[in-house]
Design an enzyme around this catalytic site. Sequence first.
Site, mmCIF file in Angstrom:
data_model
loop_
_atom_site.group_PDB
_atom_site.id
_atom_site.type_symbol
_atom_site.label_atom_id
_atom_site.label_comp_id
_atom_site.label_asym_id
_atom_site.label_seq_id
_atom_site.Cartn_x
_atom_site.Cartn_y
_atom_site.Cartn_z
ATOM 1 N NE ARG A 1 -3.061 -0.995 10.930
ATOM 2 C CZ ARG A 1 -3.976 -1.344 10.031
ATOM 3 N NH1 ARG A 1 -5.207 -0.854 10.127
ATOM 4 N NH2 ARG A 1 -3.679 -2.163 9.039
ATOM 5 C CE LYS B 1 -0.042 0.726 6.853
ATOM 6 N NZ LYS B 1 0.840 -0.211 7.565
#
Length: 454
Positions: A278, A303
């Site tokens: 990401r 995350k």
Amino acid sequence: MTDWPDPERKLIPRYIAGLNLRTTNSPIYYRQALNIFQDVAERHAKLDKDMLVAWLHVSPGRWASTTRLHRTRIIDRFLDHLEETGAIERNPIAALREACNIKQCMPVWRALASRDPDSALAELYQPKPFGSVHGELMAEHVTLMRNRGYKYTSQAVLLSRFDRFVQLNPALQGQPIGVMLDHWSGAKTTRNHLNECEKLKRILAKILCHQDPSLPSRRPDPRPGKEVAKQWRKPYIYTPTDVGCMLDVARSYPSPRAPLRPLSIYTMLLLAYCAGLRRSELAHLDFGDVDFEGGTITIRQTKFYKTRILPLPNSVMVELRAYTEARRRAGGSPDRHSGLFWHEQRGDRYTKGAVAWLLVDVIRRAGLKPPQGRTGPRLHDLRHSMVVNRILEWYKAGINPQDRLPFLATYLGHRDINSTLVYITVTQDLLHHANERFRVVGAPCLEIGPEVRA
């Protein structure tokens, strides 16, 4: 008892002398602004809003509007100094800012400089976080969920929006929570808002059940979510040719003031595609997260608070080694905790926003995305493409992708396989290889043997 305004005006020279201003003209500007400010203050009995408005009305004859607003910063610092030293009881700008529940002083000054300061200040008012009738209950729930280890960010935002709506509509304060939700649902008619309302109802139902377990559980309504899903853009799957084109653009990215930037963008793009990282994970990579001996990189606390160690192909490690060597020659910090992607001009790591802007600009320069707007392929589609192309390679190698999905989910940092399945976009190539595998492996199982026919 206050010591300002002081008749002998000793505080202003003493304050300016202690500022250690950089230029020789700065003390002149400070002295001029503060003396005019004290002239107005001496004509008023109190240091309040009316006195500030009077100073702003005197200032236009001396300065332009932009200069006047710039001078307010000088007054802000001086008033903070007076409050810290006890020369005044309270900074009036800070008091107005707290009354409006905002963080910046400049909006207060702009409101005071307007034609109707009272109305302008009223428009600045922001409700206090979780200050409604159910605010304390919602705040306790957010704290509870975060103490249990959840980030609980998006849910807290929904609760905060609902709390703000209730505060801005005082007539709802005494109504049942169901009536509040009905008014909240009717505030907008967009699909996204209705879906947010459904999510909010689920969260509030959970909160109320925690308070009173005897309450019946609420049945979720899947329709708003399905309506939102209809307007989602289908991910764009970058082909190996597309990725090669983007890498060529990154290598030749124009950057005369920062010679290391093209190689930095090239390496970012390489990791975004080959490792499925990401943009936030790219920005948070530290120099010490790369293990050249083991051929891995460590992705820390991303995350869902996950940390994972990712093995990389030898070809990618060769490119990473070349980048770190160029980074060293450019003067990058050798500290293990410094940013891997180092910004030459700032002397610090690239931010998440800067990483996203640079990579999207490469996509535009490669001709895959329009020069402006949000249409076209996205940066996050590189992650989708990594998943689809990885499954295609497994099909070509004769490997059953279903057996490898748990490993792929772990590599991507997902909680389970269900999150990974979202990234599997059915393309023509993927469908062809899946059909071919079924023809070779699955179809013979459907044939009826001679003994059954007899």
